[in-house]
Motif scaffolding. Structure first.
Motif, PDB file in Angstrom:
ATOM      1  N   SER A  86     -30.128  53.923 -53.822  1.00 50.33           N
ATOM      2  CA  SER A  86     -31.113  54.250 -54.967  1.00 50.33           C
ATOM      3  C   SER A  86     -31.616  52.897 -55.441  1.00 50.33           C
ATOM      4  CB  SER A  86     -30.708  55.022 -56.096  1.00 50.33           C
ATOM      5  OG  SER A  86     -29.481  54.519 -56.720  1.00 50.33           O
ATOM      6  N   ILE A  87     -30.857  51.901 -55.581  1.00 42.22           N
ATOM      7  CA  ILE A  87     -31.577  50.361 -56.105  1.00 42.22           C
ATOM      8  C   ILE A  87     -32.627  50.147 -55.211  1.00 42.22           C
ATOM      9  CG2 ILE A  87     -30.825  48.262 -56.569  1.00 42.22           C
ATOM     10  CD1 ILE A  87     -29.727  49.608 -58.684  1.00 42.22           C
ATOM     11  N   ARG A  88     -32.168  50.151 -53.881  1.00 43.86           N
ATOM     12  CA  ARG A  88     -33.204  49.699 -53.046  1.00 43.86           C
ATOM     13  C   ARG A  88     -34.524  50.611 -52.796  1.00 43.86           C
ATOM     14  NH1 ARG A  88     -32.127  52.042 -47.179  1.00 43.86           N
ATOM     15  NH2 ARG A  88     -32.979  53.626 -48.173  1.00 43.86           N
ATOM     16  N   ASP A  89     -34.267  51.955 -52.961  1.00 47.09           N
ATOM     17  CA  ASP A  89     -35.476  52.772 -52.985  1.00 47.09           C
ATOM     18  C   ASP A  89     -36.323  52.539 -54.254  1.00 47.09           C
ATOM     19  OD1 ASP A  89     -34.443  53.994 -50.746  1.00 47.09           O
ATOM     20  OD2 ASP A  89     -33.714  55.659 -51.845  1.00 47.09           O
ATOM     21  N   ALA A  90     -35.699  52.202 -55.255  1.00 47.10           N
ATOM     22  CA  ALA A  90     -36.250  52.042 -56.676  1.00 47.10           C
ATOM     23  C   ALA A  90     -37.320  50.767 -56.632  1.00 47.10           C
ATOM     24  CB  ALA A  90     -35.295  51.963 -57.853  1.00 47.10           C
ATOM     25  N   LEU A  91     -36.892  49.765 -55.901  1.00 48.63           N
ATOM     26  CA  LEU A  91     -37.502  48.462 -55.985  1.00 48.63           C
ATOM     27  C   LEU A  91     -38.332  48.047 -54.702  1.00 48.63           C
ATOM     28  CD1 LEU A  91     -34.380  46.207 -56.873  1.00 48.63           C
ATOM     29  CD2 LEU A  91     -36.108  47.417 -58.453  1.00 48.63           C
ATOM     30  N   LYS A  92     -38.235  48.767 -53.713  1.00 50.28           N
ATOM     31  CA  LYS A  92     -38.918  48.513 -52.487  1.00 50.28           C
ATOM     32  C   LYS A  92     -40.350  48.219 -52.527  1.00 50.28           C
ATOM     33  CE  LYS A  92     -38.176  52.942 -50.141  1.00 50.28           C
ATOM     34  NZ  LYS A  92     -39.631  53.152 -50.266  1.00 50.28           N
ATOM     35  N   ASP A  93     -40.823  49.232 -53.171  1.00 49.76           N
ATOM     36  CA  ASP A  93     -42.408  49.467 -53.400  1.00 49.76           C
ATOM     37  C   ASP A  93     -42.808  48.448 -54.711  1.00 49.76           C
ATOM     38  OD1 ASP A  93     -42.672  51.028 -51.110  1.00 49.76           O
ATOM     39  OD2 ASP A  93     -42.219  52.651 -52.077  1.00 49.76           O
ATOM     40  N   ILE A  94     -42.159  47.596 -55.150  1.00 50.76           N
ATOM     41  CA  ILE A  94     -42.763  46.973 -56.561  1.00 50.76           C
ATOM     42  C   ILE A  94     -43.678  45.856 -56.050  1.00 50.76           C
ATOM     43  CG2 ILE A  94     -42.175  45.652 -58.290  1.00 50.76           C
ATOM     44  CD1 ILE A  94     -39.835  47.326 -58.679  1.00 50.76           C
ATOM     45  N   ILE A  95     -44.826  46.046 -55.744  1.00 51.62           N
ATOM     46  CA  ILE A  95     -45.770  44.823 -55.431  1.00 51.62           C
ATOM     47  C   ILE A  95     -45.477  44.424 -53.984  1.00 51.62           C
ATOM     48  CG2 ILE A  95     -47.004  42.833 -56.285  1.00 51.62           C
ATOM     49  CD1 ILE A  95     -47.182  45.017 -58.305  1.00 51.62           C
ATOM     50  N   GLY A  96     -44.834  43.460 -53.779  1.00 50.61           N
ATOM     51  CA  GLY A  96     -44.800  42.962 -52.543  1.00 50.61           C
ATOM     52  C   GLY A  96     -43.306  42.182 -52.608  1.00 50.61           C
ATOM     53  N   VAL A  97     -42.864  41.606 -51.572  1.00 49.60           N
ATOM     54  CA  VAL A  97     -41.477  40.863 -51.278  1.00 49.60           C
ATOM     55  C   VAL A  97     -41.776  39.550 -52.226  1.00 49.60           C
ATOM     56  CG1 VAL A  97     -39.926  39.636 -49.732  1.00 49.60           C
ATOM     57  CG2 VAL A  97     -40.776  41.933 -49.202  1.00 49.60           C
ATOM     58  N   GLN A  98     -42.953  38.904 -52.171  1.00 49.12           N
ATOM     59  CA  GLN A  98     -43.050  37.365 -52.802  1.00 49.12           C
ATOM     60  C   GLN A  98     -42.872  37.839 -54.307  1.00 49.12           C
ATOM     61  OE1 GLN A  98     -45.280  38.864 -50.358  1.00 49.12           O
ATOM     62  NE2 GLN A  98     -45.821  37.391 -49.135  1.00 49.12           N
ATOM     63  N   PHE A  99     -43.506  38.847 -54.806  1.00 44.92           N
ATOM     64  CA  PHE A  99     -43.200  39.134 -56.320  1.00 44.92           C
ATOM     65  C   PHE A  99     -41.955  39.502 -56.768  1.00 44.92           C
ATOM     66  CE2 PHE A  99     -43.344  42.172 -59.722  1.00 44.92           C
ATOM     67  CZ  PHE A  99     -44.373  41.536 -60.542  1.00 44.92           C
ATOM     68  N   ARG A 100     -41.185  40.557 -55.764  1.00 49.30           N
ATOM     69  CA  ARG A 100     -39.746  40.505 -55.972  1.00 49.30           C
ATOM     70  C   ARG A 100     -39.086  39.597 -55.786  1.00 49.30           C
ATOM     71  NH1 ARG A 100     -41.570  44.990 -52.762  1.00 49.30           N
ATOM     72  NH2 ARG A 100     -39.912  44.751 -51.097  1.00 49.30           N
ATOM     73  N   ASN A 101     -39.257  38.639 -54.975  1.00 52.97           N
ATOM     74  CA  ASN A 101     -38.402  37.184 -55.150  1.00 52.97           C
ATOM     75  C   ASN A 101     -38.451  36.224 -56.367  1.00 52.97           C
ATOM     76  OD1 ASN A 101     -37.257  37.066 -52.477  1.00 52.97           O
ATOM     77  ND2 ASN A 101     -39.061  36.474 -51.540  1.00 52.97           N
ATOM     78  N   MET A 102     -39.587  36.650 -57.319  1.00 52.11           N
ATOM     79  CA  MET A 102     -39.743  36.032 -58.399  1.00 52.11           C
ATOM     80  C   MET A 102     -39.307  36.566 -59.762  1.00 52.11           C
ATOM     81  SD  MET A 102     -43.026  33.631 -57.458  1.00 52.11           S
ATOM     82  CE  MET A 102     -42.883  32.597 -58.830  1.00 52.11           C
ATOM     83  N   ALA A 103     -39.690  37.950 -59.693  1.00 51.06           N
ATOM     84  CA  ALA A 103     -39.351  38.812 -60.923  1.00 51.06           C
ATOM     85  C   ALA A 103     -37.927  38.762 -61.067  1.00 51.06           C
ATOM     86  CB  ALA A 103     -40.178  40.169 -60.501  1.00 51.06           C
TER      87      ALA A 103
END
Length: 263
Positions: A86-103
């Motif tokens: 569920s952690i993966r499912d909640a985060l996987k669509d947040i903007i993009g991988v580059q964004f999630r690498n920094m947020a």
């Protein structure tokens, strides 16, 4: 675009806290949402050098530093094994991988944004925030608190017997969610969290014991119908209040059926 007069990389939490008490100062996490604002701050305080970038685990809990990136959470095998992905499912669509690498998870939780997938999924777990001065506070309590000048240092997830599922509706992938829904059972207690209502995510329990005898198609439908009538929703450019109320019912029922399949 954010502007500031002074940048300080704090060497201790006490230094960061003291600086943050001054007027018009801001703690910088990943700055992914902060940089999109228009305020002019006197001082921006960087806490990236304070060792808050680790996910630590023992037999009783996970301890997630505030500077851990969303991507690190998304790809954490241990956390996803515990939460049924569920952690993966909640985060996987947040903007993009580059964004999630920094947020960062600390910035996402501290913001308590109405659209936050991150807050939604953590509210469904037995989770807590650790504040530098305020100590350990349950995520449910923290989600309702007003903003102050404390510093979020860690997020704690207790390792109680848990099953959890997550779902959301978006107009298109990587867009802000129209509605988010996390459902869990922890030590026999059902939790349902609805976010992007549009407002801060809210936690609901099975107060009427609809699910007391287990999850069936009938009990899932009844619980979802009752919940949809209680969750306040509003309209914005991503969806109307009526549409969101309908989604509350649909996503809750689907999540419960999925949850029943895990038990």
């Amino acid at each position: 675009m954010i502007t500031f007069q002074k940048y300080v990389k704090a060497e201790t939490l006490e230094e960061a806290y003291t600086l943050n008490q001054a007027k018009n100062c801001k703690i910088a996490a990943g700055m992914m949402w902060l940089r999109l604002g228009k305020p002019n701050y006197n001082t921006v305080i960087d806490i990236s050098g304070l060792g808050l970038n680790k996910i630590e685990e023992d037999d009783e809990q996970y301890r997630i530093g505030a500077m851990v990136s969303l991507r690190e959470l998304e790809t954490s095998k241990s956390l996803n094994d515990y939460t049924n992905n569920s952690i993966r499912d909640a985060l996987k669509d947040i903007i993009g991988v580059q964004f999630r690498n920094m947020a960062t998870v600390g910035g996402s939780i501290w913001g308590r944004f109405g659209f936050s997938d991150v807050l939604t999924v953590f509210l469904a777990l037995d989770s807590y925030v650790e504040l530098y001065k305020g100590g350990i506070v349950s995520m449910a309590e923290f989600s309702k608190m007003k903003y102050d000048k404390d510093i979020l240092t860690n997020i704690i997830v207790k390792k109680k017997p848990c099953k959890c599922v997550y779902s959301s509706v978006r107009i298109q992938r990587t867009d802000f969610p129209v509605l988010t829904c996390a459902t869990s059972i922890i030590d026999g207690e059902y939790k349902t969290v609805i976010g992007a209502r549009s407002g801060r995510a809210r936690l609901y329990s099975d107060e009427n014991a609809v699910l007391a005898d287990g999850i069936t198609e009938e009990t899932a439908s009844l619980f979802a119908k009752k919940l949809a009538s209680h969750v306040p929703t509003s309209s914005n450019n991503r969806g109307s209040a009526k549409y969101r109320s309908r989604l509350v019912r649909v996503l809750t029922e689907r999540n419960l059926i999925r949850l029943g399949g895990l038990m």
